[in-house]
Design a protein around this motif. Structure first.
Motif, PDB file in Angstrom:
ATOM      1  N   ALA A 117      36.799  83.428  44.483  1.00  0.00           N
ATOM      2  CA  ALA A 117      36.421  82.191  45.174  1.00  0.00           C
ATOM      3  C   ALA A 117      35.270  82.406  46.151  1.00  0.00           C
ATOM      4  CB  ALA A 117      37.624  81.601  45.898  1.00  0.00           C
ATOM      5  N   VAL A 118      35.236  83.554  46.791  1.00  0.00           N
ATOM      6  CA  VAL A 118      34.199  83.783  47.809  1.00  0.00           C
ATOM      7  C   VAL A 118      32.991  84.549  47.280  1.00  0.00           C
ATOM      8  CG1 VAL A 118      35.807  83.645  49.743  1.00  0.00           C
ATOM      9  CG2 VAL A 118      35.318  85.866  48.714  1.00  0.00           C
ATOM     10  N   ALA A 119      33.085  85.023  46.064  1.00  0.00           N
ATOM     11  CA  ALA A 119      31.949  85.780  45.491  1.00  0.00           C
ATOM     12  C   ALA A 119      30.724  84.874  45.407  1.00  0.00           C
ATOM     13  CB  ALA A 119      32.320  86.297  44.102  1.00  0.00           C
ATOM     14  N   GLY A 120      29.671  85.321  45.978  1.00  0.00           N
ATOM     15  CA  GLY A 120      28.418  84.575  45.926  1.00  0.00           C
ATOM     16  C   GLY A 120      28.258  83.530  47.011  1.00  0.00           C
ATOM     17  N   LEU A 121      29.317  83.283  47.798  1.00  0.00           N
ATOM     18  CA  LEU A 121      29.188  82.300  48.887  1.00  0.00           C
ATOM     19  C   LEU A 121      28.498  82.968  50.070  1.00  0.00           C
ATOM     20  CD1 LEU A 121      32.676  80.551  48.738  1.00  0.00           C
ATOM     21  CD2 LEU A 121      30.546  79.821  47.668  1.00  0.00           C
ATOM     22  N   ARG A 122      27.631  82.177  50.754  1.00  0.00           N
ATOM     23  CA  ARG A 122      26.864  82.760  51.833  1.00  0.00           C
ATOM     24  C   ARG A 122      27.318  82.292  53.211  1.00  0.00           C
ATOM     25  NH1 ARG A 122      23.928  85.122  48.504  1.00  0.00           N
ATOM     26  NH2 ARG A 122      22.054  84.688  47.408  1.00  0.00           N
ATOM     27  N   SER A 123      27.847  81.104  53.320  1.00  0.00           N
ATOM     28  CA  SER A 123      28.204  80.619  54.667  1.00  0.00           C
ATOM     29  C   SER A 123      29.693  80.823  54.943  1.00  0.00           C
ATOM     30  CB  SER A 123      27.856  79.127  54.801  1.00  0.00           C
ATOM     31  OG  SER A 123      28.805  78.337  54.121  1.00  0.00           O
ATOM     32  N   THR A 124      29.994  80.919  56.217  1.00  0.00           N
ATOM     33  CA  THR A 124      31.379  81.074  56.656  1.00  0.00           C
ATOM     34  C   THR A 124      32.196  79.843  56.293  1.00  0.00           C
ATOM     35  OG1 THR A 124      30.601  82.419  58.494  1.00  0.00           O
ATOM     36  CG2 THR A 124      32.820  81.539  58.684  1.00  0.00           C
ATOM     37  N   ALA A 125      31.611  78.682  56.419  1.00  0.00           N
ATOM     38  CA  ALA A 125      32.319  77.439  56.109  1.00  0.00           C
ATOM     39  C   ALA A 125      32.696  77.386  54.634  1.00  0.00           C
ATOM     40  CB  ALA A 125      31.464  76.229  56.474  1.00  0.00           C
ATOM     41  N   GLU A 126      31.767  77.814  53.749  1.00  0.00           N
ATOM     42  CA  GLU A 126      32.081  77.824  52.322  1.00  0.00           C
ATOM     43  C   GLU A 126      33.208  78.814  52.017  1.00  0.00           C
ATOM     44  OE1 GLU A 126      28.209  78.853  50.819  1.00  0.00           O
ATOM     45  OE2 GLU A 126      27.853  76.811  50.118  1.00  0.00           O
ATOM     46  N   CYS A 127      33.156  80.001  52.639  1.00  0.00           N
ATOM     47  CA  CYS A 127      34.206  81.009  52.453  1.00  0.00           C
ATOM     48  C   CYS A 127      35.549  80.489  52.951  1.00  0.00           C
ATOM     49  CB  CYS A 127      33.848  82.305  53.170  1.00  0.00           C
ATOM     50  SG  CYS A 127      32.538  83.231  52.380  1.00  0.00           S
ATOM     51  N   ASP A 128      35.536  79.856  54.130  1.00  0.00           N
ATOM     52  CA  ASP A 128      36.755  79.318  54.719  1.00  0.00           C
ATOM     53  C   ASP A 128      37.375  78.280  53.783  1.00  0.00           C
ATOM     54  OD1 ASP A 128      38.606  79.036  57.026  1.00  0.00           O
ATOM     55  OD2 ASP A 128      37.794  76.978  57.032  1.00  0.00           O
ATOM     56  N   SER A 129      36.581  77.382  53.278  1.00  0.00           N
ATOM     57  CA  SER A 129      37.057  76.327  52.383  1.00  0.00           C
ATOM     58  C   SER A 129      37.613  76.918  51.091  1.00  0.00           C
ATOM     59  CB  SER A 129      35.914  75.349  52.085  1.00  0.00           C
ATOM     60  OG  SER A 129      36.341  74.375  51.162  1.00  0.00           O
ATOM     61  N   ALA A 130      36.908  77.889  50.526  1.00  0.00           N
ATOM     62  CA  ALA A 130      37.345  78.510  49.276  1.00  0.00           C
ATOM     63  C   ALA A 130      38.660  79.263  49.473  1.00  0.00           C
ATOM     64  CB  ALA A 130      36.256  79.436  48.751  1.00  0.00           C
ATOM     65  N   LEU A 131      38.768  79.968  50.596  1.00  0.00           N
ATOM     66  CA  LEU A 131      40.007  80.706  50.879  1.00  0.00           C
ATOM     67  C   LEU A 131      41.182  79.765  51.120  1.00  0.00           C
ATOM     68  CD1 LEU A 131      38.728  83.675  53.051  1.00  0.00           C
ATOM     69  CD2 LEU A 131      39.635  83.764  50.716  1.00  0.00           C
ATOM     70  N   ARG A 132      40.946  78.649  51.808  1.00  0.00           N
ATOM     71  CA  ARG A 132      42.019  77.669  52.015  1.00  0.00           C
ATOM     72  C   ARG A 132      42.528  77.123  50.686  1.00  0.00           C
ATOM     73  NH1 ARG A 132      42.789  76.217  57.313  1.00  0.00           N
ATOM     74  NH2 ARG A 132      41.106  76.769  58.711  1.00  0.00           N
ATOM     75  N   GLU A 133      41.605  76.847  49.771  1.00  0.00           N
ATOM     76  CA  GLU A 133      42.005  76.351  48.450  1.00  0.00           C
ATOM     77  C   GLU A 133      42.824  77.413  47.704  1.00  0.00           C
ATOM     78  OE1 GLU A 133      38.731  74.838  46.163  1.00  0.00           O
ATOM     79  OE2 GLU A 133      38.044  73.563  47.825  1.00  0.00           O
ATOM     80  N   ALA A 134      42.411  78.668  47.807  1.00  0.00           N
ATOM     81  CA  ALA A 134      43.135  79.758  47.137  1.00  0.00           C
ATOM     82  C   ALA A 134      44.532  79.929  47.734  1.00  0.00           C
ATOM     83  CB  ALA A 134      42.341  81.058  47.231  1.00  0.00           C
TER      84      ALA A 134
END
Length: 155
Positions: A117-134
């Motif tokens: 989910a976080v591979a290739g994401l650059r911003s903290t907000a995108e990582c946070d959102s992807a991790l919450r979904e996971a």
């Protein structure tokens, strides 16, 4: 001896027994019937006290109370088993081991899903959102498996 015979008749004992008690110092037939009766009653009390045993020995009343308590507890346990309010330790242990295996499977799957989910994401907000979904997806899978909807692990 008329006195010994009178004491024996009065106490409903044989003359031989009166003679034995006199030799043991329990009775003194020449002292009279009333004295012999009182002495014999004291003797019977002493014998009864010795039979009840020393302190700490078995007490019939206490033993009966203990037996009643054990029977009551046994009945309560049997009723709990019939109502399915009791789970045998072996079954509980098996269920906990299965739960631990299931959580291990889900956590392994979660780490893979989170990494993807976080591979290739650059911003903290995108990582946070992807991790919450996971995390939410993992929670839902765990809840479904606990409910028995999906007993197979996610791979």
């Amino acid at each position: 001896m008329a006195r010994r015979r009178e004491v024996a008749v009065h106490l409903d004992l044989s003359e031989t027994r009166v003679k034995q008690l006199a030799a043991a110092g329990v009775l003194d037939p020449p002292a009279g019937i009333d004295s012999a009766r009182a002495a014999y009653l004291r003797h019977l009390r002493d014998v009864a006290e010795q039979r009840s045993g020393p302190p700490g020995s078995l007490d019939l009343t206490a033993e009966r109370a203990l037996l009643a308590r054990v029977q009551r507890e046994k009945l309560a346990f049997e009723l709990d088993c019939r109502r399915a309010e009791y789970v045998p330790a072996g079954e509980a242990e098996e269920a906990l081991q299965a739960l631990a295996r299931m959580l291990d499977d889900e956590l392994s799957a979660f780490t893979r899903a989170a990494a993807q989910a976080v591979a290739g994401l650059r911003s903290t907000a995108e990582c946070d959102s992807a991790l919450r979904e996971a995390v939410d997806a993992a929670r839902n899978r765990i809840a479904d498996r606990l409910a028995g909807l999906d007993p197979e692990p996610t791979r």
